[in-house]
Design an enzyme around this catalytic site. Structure first.
Site, PDB file in Angstrom:
ATOM      1  CB  CYS A  65      -0.708   0.052   0.881  1.00  0.00           C
ATOM      2  SG  CYS A  65      -2.241   1.011   0.980  1.00  0.00           S
ATOM      3  CB  CYS A  72      -1.635  -0.213   7.876  1.00  0.00           C
ATOM      4  SG  CYS A  72      -2.395  -1.434   7.135  1.00  0.00           S
ATOM      5  NE  ARG A 272     -18.840  -6.337  11.586  1.00  0.00           N
ATOM      6  CZ  ARG A 272     -19.345  -5.373  10.794  1.00  0.00           C
ATOM      7  NH1 ARG A 272     -18.600  -4.701  10.944  1.00  0.00           N
ATOM      8  NH2 ARG A 272     -20.300  -5.535  10.195  1.00  0.00           N
TER       9      ARG A 272
END
Length: 406
Positions: A65, A72, A272
């Site tokens: 990325c 990340c 969630r």
């Protein structure tokens, strides 16, 4: 405790707590954590009963990325030893999705690393969505492809997507500490684009980078204002090879308080538990089901979760039930609102918990008292010893020849 009684009453009325009340939840002691869980559990059960929605991640394109999100493992400059591969073919993605559906998932979340999709990428993902829906009857599909350009959300919806995920991750004031390659405003704009296209919007947060309580409350109040159908709560997985590898600031009790605060601020929204629950909640995962009504089944994008069967056993042992494909996730007043529940068979509000492009595991740099850089915030009082043994890189499922964990 008067605070908890007040918050329960407000939650049942969908009334927004004050900032002071939200901060007070985070400030409660470990001795009071069961009282906090019990109170927030009343709100959760009022709106969602004892149902738990299962979601399944398919990493369509892993690693490489160009964005520099500090949390990340797929970021620019990451040396984490993750799987790296380019786009899965539609049939490959559909086979991966089918494993999750067979395990009980009612929604598949399609994620791809990168700043955002090109028009060709949208065509590719649209073909994948159509294939999955043709081969897996009744399944809901959420896309998470990063920042959207004009018209792309509409194209995804036309292809059959039910939802779009793009997380805020942390407060606007500290967002620049996470990444320099895009802005907080860029993320807000993408959530607005998903809403405008009639997709069920999902946006959540990341905890565990040393952020202050004020930062957590700021981002959750911002999410309430954005009004997504789903709020995934990620807990940082400190991957070696990323700037936040040494950030181990969470305890199971801290995670429960964060989830409770989110439930009180967003009482009727699908909350969630996303990346990091196994690492930070550990044996207290069943308690967290009293706060959140949705989890991921099996593995995440670049890290392994607990066994899919263990997830199902945990839900049953805790006295909850897996939400069926024929059940609508959200309360009636949300499921029938404009932009949600407008797709045939859509249950609304399931989305994953991803960052720009793909990133599942969460984290964003927090507030860093004193204006520090990523990874410089002091550890929270009572922080855990590092549990690097619980961080396992995914080596199975999508992008491999090995069977997925579902």
């Amino acid at each position: 405790m008067d605070l908890l009684n007040t918050l329960v009453d407000k939650g049942l009325r969908r009334e927004l707590p004050t900032r002071e009340e939200a901060l007070a939840v985070l400030a409660t002691s470990d001795d009071d954590v069961l009282d906090v869980v019990a109170a927030a559990g009343k709100v959760r059960r009022h709106w969602f009963g004892r149902r738990v929605k299962l979601n399944y991640l398919v990493n369509l394109k892993s690693g490489l990325c160009p964005e520099d999100c500090s949390y990340c493992s797929q970021r620019l400059g990451s040396t984490a030893g993750i799987l790296k591969y380019t786009w899965l073919k539609p049939d490959e993605a559909s086979q991966a999705a089918a494993a999750g559906v067979a395990g009980g998932a009612k929604r598949v979340c399609l994620v791809a690393s990168g700043r955002g999709p090109t028009d060709r990428d949208v065509d590719r993902v649209s073909d994948t969505i159509k294939t999955i829906k043709e081969q897996n009857e009744g399944i809901e599909v959420c896309a998470c492809l990063g920042l959207l350009s004009d018209g792309q959300a509409e194209r995804l919806r036309h292809a059959g997507a039910d939802a779009y995920n793009h997380n805020l991750n942390t407060s606007e004031a500290t967002y620049g500490d996470i990444t320099t390659t895009h802005t907080y405003a860029d993320r807000v704009d993408t959530v607005h684009k998903a809403h405008a296209a009639g997709l069920s919007a999902c946006s959540g947060l990341i905890a565990g980078m040393g952020e202050s309580d004020e930062d957590l409350v700021d981002v959750v109040f911002s999410l309430r204002e954005l009004d997504p159908d789903s709020v995934p709560v990620n807990f940082l997985i400190p991957f070696e090879g990323t700037p936040l590898a040494k950030e181990w600031n969470l305890t199971p009790q801290r995670c429960l308080r964060i989830l409770a605060m989110v439930r009180f601020v967003c009482p009727d929204v699908e909350v969630r538990i996303a990346g990091g629950r196994e690492v930070h909640l550990r044996a207290m995962q069943p308690l967290a089901l009293n706060l959140a009504n949705s989890i991921f089944l099996g593995d995440y994008l670049t890290s392994e979760g607990q066994a899919g069967k263990a997830d199902l056993d945990m839900i049953a042992d805790a006295g909850f039930e897996v939400e069926g494909a024929d059940q609508v996730t959200l309360p009636d007043h949300r499921a029938t609102a404009a932009g949600c529940g407008s797709h045939e068979g859509a249950g609304c509000g399931s989305h994953e918990g991803a960052g720009c492009g793909s990133h599942e595991e969460s984290a964003g740099c927090g507030s860093h008292a004193g204006g520090g850089v990523c990874g410089s915030a002091p550890a929270a009082s009572g922080a855990n010893e590092p549990r690097t043994d619980l961080v396992a890189v995914r080596r199975r499922g999508a992008g491999t020849d090995l069977a997925p964990n579902a």
